[in-house]
Design an enzyme around this catalytic site. Structure first.
Site, short mmCIF file in Angstrom:
data_model
loop_
_atom_site.label_atom_id
_atom_site.label_comp_id
_atom_site.label_asym_id
_atom_site.label_seq_id
_atom_site.Cartn_x
_atom_site.Cartn_y
_atom_site.Cartn_z
N HIS A 318 0.79 -1.27 -0.18
CA HIS A 318 0.17 -0.01 0.13
C HIS A 318 0.89 1.08 0.09
O HIS A 318 0.20 2.16 0.05
CB HIS A 318 -1.04 -0.02 1.15
CG HIS A 318 -1.94 -1.01 1.07
ND1 HIS A 318 -3.28 -0.86 0.56
CD2 HIS A 318 -1.94 -2.23 1.46
CE1 HIS A 318 -4.00 -1.81 0.96
NE2 HIS A 318 -3.21 -2.75 1.41
N LYS A 618 -14.58 8.47 -3.22
CA LYS A 618 -15.84 8.80 -2.31
C LYS A 618 -16.22 10.32 -2.94
O LYS A 618 -17.51 10.44 -3.04
CB LYS A 618 -15.40 8.84 -1.00
CG LYS A 618 -14.99 7.44 -0.33
CD LYS A 618 -14.36 7.30 1.27
CE LYS A 618 -13.57 6.20 1.26
NZ LYS A 618 -12.77 6.31 2.27
#
Ligand code: 26V
Length: 775
Positions: A318, A618
């Site tokens: 990540h 989002k």
């Protein structure tokens, strides 16, 4: 009501076809940022209105009730939230997929702003008990630390005995995971809590009169699951952190093995029935621990154990930030986990033997790929060697992994590397968080998008539809009013809901460049003083995010934001046009309020540094327009919407990486050649902030003395240019609403349902009852 819901869930859990012929996926993560569950469940069961009305008859306001629920902060940011989105999508997709993590007594600190500074308070999320968890003491596992390992030869085989160890009891707490439209697939999030093996005091010590020793043993054990490490910015090298990592790995694998054995499959078939996914390197001890179980407890030989292990385990990276790559000093590791250390050493030895044969002359490759080097164990190397799949989280990030971070491994194990672009749970961040927009969408294209987010594309037919676009604008305006109300009630500031909401919410980090945004605002301020007509409309700049408590620079950035906010507020000549607010304690719940209210989404990290970003997605699905660099998943957002529907600026990743390896960047040159930039930079230290003194010198120095590691000055001009264009677009309301609609319509691919479908098919090789029917 919670009880009623729990009843329903446990009834459904009993229906869950956990048939023994289903492959089980276990997602190991140090962090799960699950957010509140009550409202999410009501929305998913499509009973929110019914419940609201019924409660009203009892004079109970549902919203007040929902506010009572704790928002468990069991994660730092993107990585932990991604894990939670994945749990939901696994449940939705019909995958038997379970989370495995730690039940921290204290989650990520609660942030308070005092005099513009961040202060930290303990996050006591368990103080009123947590209604969704079920303690399963009967499923506890003993985890062993320290001690000695005795080796013996029995029947020509080496046998290992772990003696004089310190046992810790891992007690699981289960939280049901229930998604939309899936009554018959309830999964489980299992969080482990550390307890002393015996619930009594250490009476030997106690009787000797050594009360302190007796108590400290107990608290030493409980310390393991006491608190979440709050920094996603440096590896701390602390023994307690390594203890946490082994603790939840050993507990999780112990319980997986127990349930596997109940299924009576041959051990040799383990990887056919079980997939273990490791979320970053934090759970990488799964590799040597599974080896230990298979060899020491099950009596398998090394080669068979290794095949099973590699074939069961997959790994996601990540971040490429070198500071974040975990390393443990050999001595610390060996002392805490003596048997695990022996196994890691053997994995390393065998691997080196292999590379020495395969790449005889390539000394560099052999050195770069070893697990143990310079007295440290390099966890990422162990992860790549011991798993069957290594993935990045956006296409650019995966490319950088292949070409740079893991380039030597890519030569050895090219077949392991793959990309899985992140996604977010659109049922939480759109359906539940933005009820008016959801209703509008459903009215326009039907409810199918809730199950298949790619149906959002059907909205495109409304792109020119003035009345639809007007309704979209009304929804945005309503959401902005809701946020304004929240800010008033919680922080006391008055925001102008008619202004443009320009939002940057995420952890505070140098590479995310909140500083670039601040310099932009300072520049707009300076311009407005020179020419009051330099800026059309009025603008609210919204920031939010936590700084790691030990990250001084990031904390100074927060102070700078608040100091600038105050300065602007006091200046009557600009305050009609500019306003800044720093939202205290940004977390999942606040995100649910902020994303739907944003006009602009700031995604301005230094290209190559943000692995993916998920906030960007989002915002997009809530109709905000992105201004950003070609970094992380912004690249894919641009591909999805086309360059006319996003505002891209700045250095490309290639250029940043070239500068970093070849040099050639001089921030001072830009400082001297660009007057308006120079003014803003000088204002950090020249008394412009009357109350600041030398407070912002560290920032000034980072830009000039230390040559601006994150290319803030380099991207300043192109950022302003892009911003100008964006403002022009914003003034044309109809055009802007069209952009917004286009972004929503194209956001479907960023649902974590898509991401999980890819993990399931390509990595875990599991059938997905639901997703299969879409293709
Ligand atoms: C970031 C940094 C950056 C500054 C220096 C050291 C450091 C250490 C750790 C980290 C982040 C650790 C891993 C993480 O949280 N990565 C995030 O994962 C998200 C989900 O994949 C992704 O969207 C974010 O881009 C990524 O930063």
């Amino acid at each position: 009501m919670v009880l009623l819901l729990k009843e329903t869930i446990s009834f459904n859990r009993a229906l869950t076809k956990n048939s023994i012929s289903t492959k089980q996926v276990y997602y190991f993560s140090m962090e799960f940022l699950i957010g509140r569950l009550l409202r999410y469940y009501l929305v998913n069961m499509e009973v929110e209105e019914l419940v609201r009305e019924s409660l009203a008859e009892l004079h109970i306001n549902l919203d007040d009730l929902l506010e009572q629920e704790a928002d468990p902060g069991l994660g730092n940011g993107g990585l932990g939230r991604l894990a939670a989105c994945f749990l939901d999508s696994m449940a939705f997709g019909g995958i038997s997929g379970h989370g495995n993590g730690i039940r921290y007594k204290y989650g990520l600190f609660e942030q308070k702003i005092r005099n513009g500074f961040q202060t930290e308070l303990a996050d006591n999320w368990l103080k009123n008990d947590y209604p969704w968890e079920i303690r399963r003491a009967d499923k506890s596992v003993v985890v062993k630390f320290k001690g000695n390992v005795q080796t013996e030869c029995a029947d020509g085989k080496l046998v290992f005995y772990h003696e004089d160890y310190e046992p810790v009891l891992a007690v699981p707490y289960d939280i049901p995971v229930m998604s939309y439209d899936n009554p018959s697939n309830i999964n489980n999030l299992r969080l482990w809590s550390a307890e002393p093996v015996s619930n009594e005091l250490d009476f030997a010590s106690f009787n000797r009169g050594d009360f302190n020793q007796a108590v400290s043993l107990r608290s030493g054990v409980e310390a393991i699951s006491y608190i979440l490490y709050p920094d996603d910015c440096s590896r701390s090298g602390k023994e307690l952190r390594l203890k946490q990592e082994y603790f939840f790995v050993a507990a999780g694998l112990g319980s997986i093995m127990r349930s596997f054995k109940k299924r009576n499959f041959p051990l040799g078939d383990f990887s056919r029935w079980v997939s273990i996914h490791i979320n970053d390197t934090h759970p990488v001890l799964c590799i040597p621990e599974l080896m230990r179980i298979l060899i020491d407890e099950e009596g398998l030989g090394w080669d068979q154990a290794w095949n099973i292990t590699v074939n069961s385990i997959s790994f996601t990276n990540h971040t490429i930030m070198p500071e974040a790559l975990e390393k443990w000093p050999v001595n610390l590791f060996k002392n805490l986990l003596p048997r695990i250390y022996m196994i890691v050493e053997e994995i390393d030895r065998r691997f080196k033997e292999r590379t020495a044969k395969q790449f005889i002359d390539d000394v560099q490759l052999i050195q770069n790929t070893q697990i143990i080097a310079d007295g440290h164990i390099q966890m990422a190397n162990l992860a790549v060697i011991g798993s069957s799949s290594v993935n990045g989280v956006a296409s650019l990030h995966t490319m950088i992994l292949k070409q740079r971070v893991f380039s030597d491994y890519f030569r050895i194990f090219g077949y392991k590397f793959n990309n899985k672009t992140n996604g977010v749970n659109h049922r939480r961040f759109l359906l539940a968080a933005n009820p008016l927009l959801s209703a509008l969408i459903t009215e326009a294209i039907g409810p199918g998008w809730k199950k298949n987010a790619e149906e959002l594309e059907n909205l495109l037919i409304y792109r020119e539809d003035a009345s639809f676009l007007e309704k979209l604008a009304q929804v945005k305006s309503h959401n902005k009013t809701q946020l304004v109300k929240y800010v008033k009630e919680n922080q006391g500031s008055d925001l102008d809901s008619q202004s443009m909401f320009d939002v940057q919410v995420k952890r505070i980090h140098a590479y995310k460049r909140q500083l670039l945004n601040i310099l932009k605002i300072m520049h707009l301020y300076n311009q407005l003083l020179e020419n009051p007509n330099s800026l059309p409309g009025s603008h609210t700049f919204i920031f939010g995010g936590k700084a790691a408590p030990g990250y001084h620079y990031a904390k100074t950035i927060i102070k700078l934001i608040n100091t600038l906010a105050e300065k602007i507020h006091k200046e009557s000549r600009v305050r009609e046009k500019l306003q800044i607010v720093f939202l205290e304690n940004f977390n999942v719940s606040l995100g649910e309020l902020v994303y739907p209210a944003a006009d602009i989404s700031e995604q301005i990290s230094t290209a190559s540094k943000e692995a993916s970003g998920t906030g960007n997605m989002k915002f997009m699905m809530n109709g905000a327009i992105t201004i950003g660099t070609l970094d992380g998943a912004n690249v894919e957002i641009k591909e999805a919407v086309g360059e006319k529907n996003i505002f891209i600026f700045g250095l490309a990743a290639e250029e940043v990486l070239r500068y970093s390896s070849e040099g050639g960047y001089k921030s001072l040159d830009l400082y001297y050649s660009n007057q308006s930039l120079r003014l803003c930079v000088d204002q950090l230290v020249n008394g412009f902030f009357e109350t600041a003194g030398e407070e912002f010198r560290v920032i000034f120095d980072s830009l000039l003395l230390y040559n601006d590691d994150y290319f803030v000055l380099r991207d300043f001009d192109t950022y302003l240019e892009a911003y100008k264009k964006l403002q022009c677009s914003y003034t044309d309301k109809k055009h802007w609403q069209g952009l917004s609609l286009f972004n929503i319509a194209k956001s479907g691919i960023f649902s974590s349902d898509r991401t999980i479908r890819e993990y399931a098919k390509q990595i875990w090789k599991v059938n997905t009852r639901r997703f299969d029917s879409y293709i």
